[in-house]
Scaffold this active site. Structure first.
Site, PDB file in Angstrom:
ATOM      1  CB  SER A 186      -0.931   0.008   1.218  1.00  9.99           C
ATOM      2  OG  SER A 186      -0.186  -0.119   2.420  1.00  9.99           O
TER       3      SER A 186
ATOM      4  CG  ASP B 100      -4.622   4.476   7.718  1.00  7.70           C
ATOM      5  OD1 ASP B 100      -3.391   4.746   7.768  1.00  7.70           O
ATOM      6  OD2 ASP B 100      -5.079   3.549   7.025  1.00  7.70           O
TER       7      ASP B 100
ATOM      8  CG  HIS C 277      -1.718   3.322   4.758  1.00  9.13           C
ATOM      9  ND1 HIS C 277      -2.685   2.644   5.473  1.00  9.13           N
ATOM     10  CD2 HIS C 277      -1.036   2.391   4.056  1.00  9.13           C
ATOM     11  CE1 HIS C 277      -2.594   1.349   5.213  1.00  9.13           C
ATOM     12  NE2 HIS C 277      -1.588   1.164   4.354  1.00  9.13           N
TER      13      HIS C 277
END
Length: 630
Positions: A32, A307, A310
């Site tokens: 990610s 969050d 990230h």
């Protein structure tokens, strides 16, 4: 302030400069941290049209997209029916495929190894050797390991309450080393696939310090998470070294610590909590975050974390700055040797000019001053006047033999505010020999350089300065064969051919502030050239004691220039990597125009000269001097 050079001697058209020809394309793999929209076909139907793990506000980009945009390439997602160049998928593990339950569907998540395999299948097993490859891998494996390790350590401490710090460290190492080693090997083997297929440039950010992420910050698991992340970074470096791949590291672990310590200096008000809210219907997950879920209107820029793990759009922009600086700084530094190469070639042209104006059958002494202005892809520069002193000894009916010395100080300012200064002291021998209308001129030169660099690195709202210094030298030799003829009693033309060879070499540059993630070392570098040249000189005596002098020449370097420069991050000193060097000139066009006035057997000279290379490299010189004959 930019200096725009207009050459009276030659007409030069402007060239449009771009980073676009540095890499042919950009490809990204991993998790990610690089994913630019693997889940877009699914999340675009709900809350997140981009499918990225960030704040997803306006034009929020991933670091991979910032890098691609800088080089004029792409980082569009690949997977779930998409066919871009970014194969990274949020949640990907290093070596094992997995799945994610999203919106009631089970989504297959290809591992880093599988992603690279898919790319190579699509490319016929060949990796483009002129492309840039980015790989972020291992974070998913560590995120699974950290809670297990925390529980194991809690059990160990309960069973061994009197255990020392060293014993606890050994226990943690025993509990985590097998997984860390396996993850590092799986990541390294995936990268080796790229290397074996022909990839030449592979940028590999290590995992940021997970202990500083909101997911574990302030909990008993924080020191364990930091220790595991750091151990993985060290283990991965060793594993990557064994692959033989040219890995360009990004020390995200250290960078994260720097940001966490003083977020405001980088433009963030908060680097410890999430920009995206948590409520009963929306988990605190960047994949489902958008403008409506921010804790404050501009939290995508004022917070570093979207969050619990990230980065925000602002965080990714800073990481993009970091990656671009590591990729571009070697090119910037390598431009110094190329600029020195061009300037010393022009210096030799200037010496030929003085050799040709020496009187026949007499001794001579010259004092000459030349001011240089230069411009290249990275910025502009100028020098205080170069002082040159020479002495020649006339040989009856045969020519001149002599020696000269010179000193120069050159300052160049890069477009990003940094620059460098070079102090030069040198000299050489020369000889001019005539056989009727034929003239042979030759010279041998040596220069010593003292270089100081001032490199600026942009990181979000912050600008860092790294300084370094080193020494270097230039050794050159050349000869010209000319034929003089007079189509008119006041006009003399001299076509010539010539050759010269030289080496410009600089020592290792080791920057200060060595504990910072942006500090670098640049290995010894050299620029060699073997040039052939053709030219024409003209001498028009328009007054009894005054002549207009002019020349134009073109030279070609028959050697292929160095295409890479070797460098290291000072916080990752065991990993030496090659990055593209600045484009070197194969061809150089020069022109000179000036006035020579004779006074009692001596001459006064003044004029201008200019040169233009293949790329956005050019320069101009203004000279004046006197030659005394006796």
């Amino acid at each position: 302030m930019k200096t725009r050079l207009t050459f009276l001697a030659i007409t030069i058209s402007s060239m449009v400069s771009s980073h676009a020809n540095t890499f042919s394309q950009t490809y990204f793999f991993g998790d990610s941290q690089s994913d630019s929209g693997f889940f877009k076909p699914i999340t675009s139907q709900a809350v997140n049209p981009s499918g990225k793990f960030t704040t997803n506000v306006g034009d929020d980009k991933m670091w991979s997209e910032h890098v691609a945009a800088h080089y004029g390439t792409h980082a569009t997602p690949n997977g779930n029916g998409q066919t871009g160049t970014n194969y990274a998928a949020g949640g990907a593990l290093a070596g094992q495929d997995s799945s994610l339950n999203l919106a009631g569907m089970s989504i297959a998540i290809p591992s880093t190894a599988t992603q690279i395999g898919n790319y190579l299948k699509s490319s016929g097993g060949k990796a483009d050797d002129k492309a840039l490859y980015g790989v972020t891998s291992g974070a998913g494996n560590l995120l699974t390991l950290i809670p297990n390790a925390a529980r194991a350590m809690q059990a160990y401490v309960q069973a061994n309450p009197n255990a020392s710090t060293t014993e606890r460290g050994l226990a943690l190492q025993a509990a985590t080393t097998p997984t860390i080693n396996q993850t590092a090997q799986e990541t390294a083997q995936a990268i080796k696939q790229l290397k074996d297929a022909g990839a030449q440039y592979i940028i590999v950010p290590n995992v940021p310090d997970i202990g500083l992420s909101p997911s574990v910050l302030g909990t008993p698991a924080q020191p364990i998470a930091s220790a595991i992340t750091q151990s993985y970074a060290t283990t991965l470096n060793t594993a990557l070294a064994n692959t033989g791949a040219n890995v360009i590291p990004l020390d995200m672990f250290t960078l994260m610590r720097e940001i966490s310590t003083n977020p405001r200096s980088y433009g963030f008000q908060n680097a410890h909590s999430a920009a995206c809210k948590t409520n009963t219907t929306l988990s605190q997950n960047a994949l489902t975050c958008n403008q409506n879920h921010l804790v404050a209107e501009n939290a995508n820029q004022t917070h570093f974390f979207a969050d619990s793990l990230h980065p925000t759009g602002g965080g990714h922009a800073l990481i993009g700055d970091y990656a671009i600086s590591v990729l571009e700084s070697p090119k910037q530094i390598s431009s110094i040797t190329q600029q020195l190469n061009q300037q010393t070639l022009q210096q030799d042209q200037d010496t030929y000019r003085k050799i040709n104006t020496l009187p026949e059958n007499q001794n001579g002494l010259w004092v000459d001053s030349t001011t240089h202005k230069t411009s290249d892809f990275f910025g502009d520069g100028d020098s205080i006047p170069t002082l040159s002193i020479g002495a020649s000894f006339g040989q009856q009916g045969r020519g001149q033999t002599g020696v000269h010395v010179h000193a120069r100080q050159q300052e160049n300012q890069w477009d990003n505010g940094g620059g460098y200064e070079v102090q030069t002291i040198g000299g050489g021998l020369f000889h001019r020999h005539d056989w009727g209308n034929l003239r042979l001129s030759a010279q041998l030169n040596y220069d010593h350089f003292k270089l100081d660099t001032d490199r600026r690195v942009k990181l979000g709202a912050a600008t860092r300065v790294h300084q370094a210094n080193t020494d270097g030298y230039r050794l050159g030799a050349g000869a010209r064969l000319a034929y003089r003829f007079a189509p008119h009693e006041r006009l003399q033309l001299t076509p010539y051919i010539g050759a010269n060879a030289q080496r410009v070499q600089l020592g290792l540059l080791s920057e200060n502030n060595s504990t910072l993630s942006t500090a670098m070392m640049f290995e010894k570098q050299k620029h060699e050239s073997v040039n052939g040249e053709v030219g024409l000189q003209a001498d028009w005596r328009f007054l009894p004691n005054t002549s207009l002098l002019g020349s134009v020449s073109h030279s070609h370097n028959f050697l292929d220039p160095e295409i890479n420069i070797s460098a290291r991050l000072k916080t990752v000193p065991t990993v030496k990597f090659n990055a593209p060097a600045a484009q070197a000139n194969k061809n150089l066009t020069s022109a000179t125009i000036g006035i020579q006035h004779m006074v009692n057997g001596s001459s006064l000279n003044f004029g201008i000269s200019g040169y233009k290379g293949d790329h956005d490299n050019k320069g101009a010189n203004v000279f004046m001097g006197v030659i005394y004959s006796f």
